[in-house]
Structures are given as C-alpha cells and as structure tokens.
Design an enzyme around this catalytic site. Structure first.
Site: not given
Ligand SMILES: Cc1cc2nc3c(=O)[nH]c(=O)nc-3n(C[C@H](O)[C@H](O)[C@H](O)COP(=O)(O)OP(=O)(O)OC[C@H]3O[C@@H](n4cnc5c(N)ncnc54)[C@H](O)[C@@H]3O)c2cc1C
Length: 379
Positions: A179, A183, A256, A287, A312, A360, A362
């Site tokens: 889609r 708007r 990616r 961006r 970016e 993925y 948010d």
């Molecule tokens: C470029 C980008 C832009 C984004 N923008 C948005 C946005 O605008 N709005 C939105 O709602 N969401 C956004 N997101 C999504 C958001 O980043 C995620 O929802 C969130 O960060 C996920 O949290 P997490 O705890 O699952 O993972 P993470 O934040 O990745 O945390 C995982 C942690 O585990 C640690 N780790 C991994 N392996 C090990 C190990 N073996 N030993 C010790 N530590 C380890 C890593 O170092 C990391 O700090 C975006 C994501 C990306 C990639």
C-alpha cells in the site's frame, strides 16, 4: 547459593524493561552488555550539548496507552512530532504524501484536484501495462506506478528505495510495497499513533530510570560466562543474536545495515528539520538527521552554537558489522526456525528482543513483549 535470580544479557530496551520488572518483584538481577554503555540501540552520545542517536534516529510512537504511561512514569516525554521532508533535485516535499506534497508537486489546492491528478497518472500506468499485455505488477516499479502514478514514484519513491535495497526497483519484488497511503489533508505528521515523542533529556534517561538500582556491568561479553552462567543465576534472559548463542551451528542469519557519517557544523541550524530524506539516486545517502531538532524547538534551536548532523548510508551487511534490519526472505526465515527449535529446548533460558527473535521491533513493541515476558514469569 546462586547469587542472581536472573542473568540478563543485553542492556537494550528488552533487557532493561525485564530487569525493571524483576527488580520490582524483589528478584536479584545482573544485566551485562558487551558494549561500553547501557541502552543498546537507543543509546545517545552527548556532542556539543546535543543528544546524538548513535545507532540511528529513534522516534518513540505508540498506540498503546499502557506503554505510553509506562515510559512516562520513568521519564517525561516531549511532544516531538515527526514531519520528515523529502529533497528531490533541490525541491522540498512534505511527507507522508499529503496535500502539502501534492500542492508542491502539481499546484493543486483541493483534495478533489489531487485525486483527479493521481487517478490520471494511475490510469496512464495501467494503460501502459495493458499495452504490454501485463495483468499483475511484475516488480516494485510497476506496483508503485499502479498505486500512485509516475510523478510521486519517480520523485519520491524510486531513488530512495533503490538506495535502501541496493537494487533497481525493476529487480525488486512487487510485494515489498503493498500500500502507499495518500492523505488528502494538509497534515505532515508522519505517524498515525496518538502518542509520540522523545524522552526529555534523551533516551539515556529512560534506560537509567529502568535500570535504577539494578546491578549492571558493561564491556562484558556473554561468551566469557557462557559455560558457567548456571553457577551464577537460576535463569538467563538472552537478548543477543540467536545464531551467535548457538555458535552459528546452522550458519549466519543475515541483516541489512546502515553506516552513519556524523559531522559537527559550526552553525546553530543546518537543515531546519530533524529528518530530510534524499530521494534521488545520485545522492549516495538516504537521510540526513539533524539531532538537535528532536529535543530543541523554536528559538531553543539557537541555544547551542553548533549542530550535529548524521548522513545515513544503507549498506549490505557482513559478519562483524552492526546488525540492524533482519532480512525476511525464505533462507533467513527457515534458518531462524531451526535456531528457534534449538532455543525451545534450552532449559531456563528466555530469548527476547530484536536479535534473539530475529525480528524488527519498534520500541513500543519491544517494551510490550518484555512486559508480557515478565508477566509470564509471574513477576
Ligand atoms: C536504524 C534503526 C532505527 C530505528 N528507529 C526506530 C524508531 O524511530 N522508532 C522505534 O520505535 N524503533 C526504532 N528502531 C527499533 C529499536 O531500535 C528497537 O526496538 C530496540 O532497540 C530493540 O531493543 P532490544 O533490547 O531488543 O535490542 P538492542 O537495543 O539491540 O539491545 C541488545 C543488546 O544486547 C547486547 N548484546 C548482544 N550480544 C551480547 C553478548 N554476547 N554479550 C553481552 N551483550 C550482548 C548488545 O550489545 C545490545 O546492547 C530502530 C532500529 C534501527 C536498527
């Protein structure tokens, strides 16, 4: 005697929310992260008095009132409203596609005039496909032309999408775009969610609040404890990459990634907006983010003499690079299912978050998931 109820690997949002809930329930937790800071991907670095989103711009938005109240109970959020702008060959168009965009593109002033223009262009695309004997769009280009017509596609979609995927739109499947909402109102607010904003003082305050009183160690890789974590804790909450946990026994999951080029400019206001998309193919970045606009509004923008800007570049991922976006193709989905089956057999280990679930998420969704996991643990 075991020292901890939970060893939590990863101090991102999933790990921090889970630790917060566990600690509230009186559990003993240790959170480790191999990075030199807490916060995972929402971590911000202070540069020239500005919070710089080190792992890409993060804008919090949600339709879930409970999640909104939860994060605001930790730190108050501002009302940043995401209104990105697209730049195509020097012309600036408001996003998402709305009456401001159509006025700029065609000079139309009413919804009826905009609809007539879009329908005229869609009809041209359909007629061209019919002349070629094509019933269904064969690729992303044909799909986009059928949905919004040539002008919007060529100026605002084509180049950006090709940079994002590193491939020509004619070589991308039509299914990527199902889609393309238009708007018919003069409203540049990108998100439909009723709640959005940025924590006042930055995302680090959210993580610090969640982890307040929880024992944390940074610069510690789980690999160092892997063999004997059961001596230290009853349960493990693992938020790292699932393929890494199982020593890549079935092979690497693919991602990616994005490369950021960050620069400080000796001026208070570089581009007048937090997010500008560059939609022409010849400009290599997708961006440009000017970080101060997430937290400084109106004359506040001029309260710091400098500004920090990140370009970016969407990039093919190779092992060793930061894994950002899972690749949802057949190979990777099947590989993830194999790892998932192994994970289900690991006693006393919870796999959660974007890397362990190869998904993925948010931010609001990852918080929802961590709260649900805490509930399932009866915390
Ligand atoms: C470029 C980008 C832009 C984004 N923008 C948005 C946005 O605008 N709005 C939105 O709602 N969401 C956004 N997101 C999504 C958001 O980043 C995620 O929802 C969130 O960060 C996920 O949290 P997490 O705890 O699952 O993972 P993470 O934040 O990745 O945390 C995982 C942690 O585990 C640690 N780790 C991994 N392996 C090990 C190990 N073996 N030993 C010790 N530590 C380890 C890593 O170092 C990391 O700090 C975006 C994501 C990306 C990639």
């Amino acid at each position: 005697m075991k020292r901890y109820d939970y060893l939590i690997v990863g101090a991102g949002l999933f790990g921090a929310v889970f630790a917060h809930e566990a600690q509230k329930a009186g559990k003993r937790c240790l959170v480790i992260d191999r990075r030199p800071h807490l916060g995972g991907n929402i971590y911000c670095e202070q540069v020239e008095g500005i919070n710089v989103h080190r792992y890409g711009a993060h804008i919090f938005h949600t339709a879930n009132k409970r999640v909104w109240e939860y994060v605001n109970s930790i730190v108050e959020f501002n009302r940043y409203t995401n209104c990105p702008v697209a730049c195509y060959k020097g012309e600036m168009y408001n996003l998402p596609f709305n009456m401001n965009t159509f006025n700029r593109m065609w000079g139309v002033r009413t919804p009826a005039e905009a609809v007539a223009k879009i329908e005229e262009q869609k009809a041209e695309a359909n007629a061209r496909m019919e002349a070629d004997g094509v019933n269904e769009p064969r690729n992303l280009e044909e799909q986009a032309l059928m949905l919004v017509g040539k002008d919007i596609y060529e100026r605002l979609i084509k180049g950006y999408t090709e940079k994002q995927w590193g491939r020509d739109c004619r070589d991308l499947p039509a299914s990527i775009i199902r889609r393309l909402p238009v708007r018919l109102v003069f409203d540049n607010n990108y998100f439909n969610d009723p709640y959005q904003g940025i924590p006042i003082g930055g995302y680090n305050r959210l993580i610090e609040g969640l982890l307040d009183g929880v024992e944390t160690r940074i610069g510690v890789d789980f690999a160092e404890l892997k063999g004997n974590w059961r001596d230290k804790a009853d349960k493990l909450v693992y938020t790292g990459p699932i393929d890494e946990y199982f020593d890549y026994c079935y092979g690497n999951l693919q991602y990616r990634t994005v490369r950021f080029e960050t620069e400080v400019f000796d001026m208070p206001n570089y581009q007048g907006n937090a997010v500008i998309n560059y939609t022409e193919r010849d400009i290599p970045y997708t961006r440009v983010i000017e970080h101060k606009h997430f937290e400084m509004f109106g004359s506040e923008v001029y309260s710091t003499p400098k500004t920090v800007v990140s370009r970016e570049y969407s990039t093919e991922w190779k092992p060793g690079m930061e894994p950002y976006y899972p690749v949802n193709d057949d190979r990777n989905s099947a590989l993830y299912q194999q790892y998932r089956l192994l994970a289900e057999q690991e006693p006393n280990v919870i796999f959660g978050g974007r890397l362990a679930e190869y998904k993925y998420y948010d931010m609001d969704k990852v918080i929802e998931q961590a709260l649900l996991t805490a509930k399932e643990e009866q915390l």
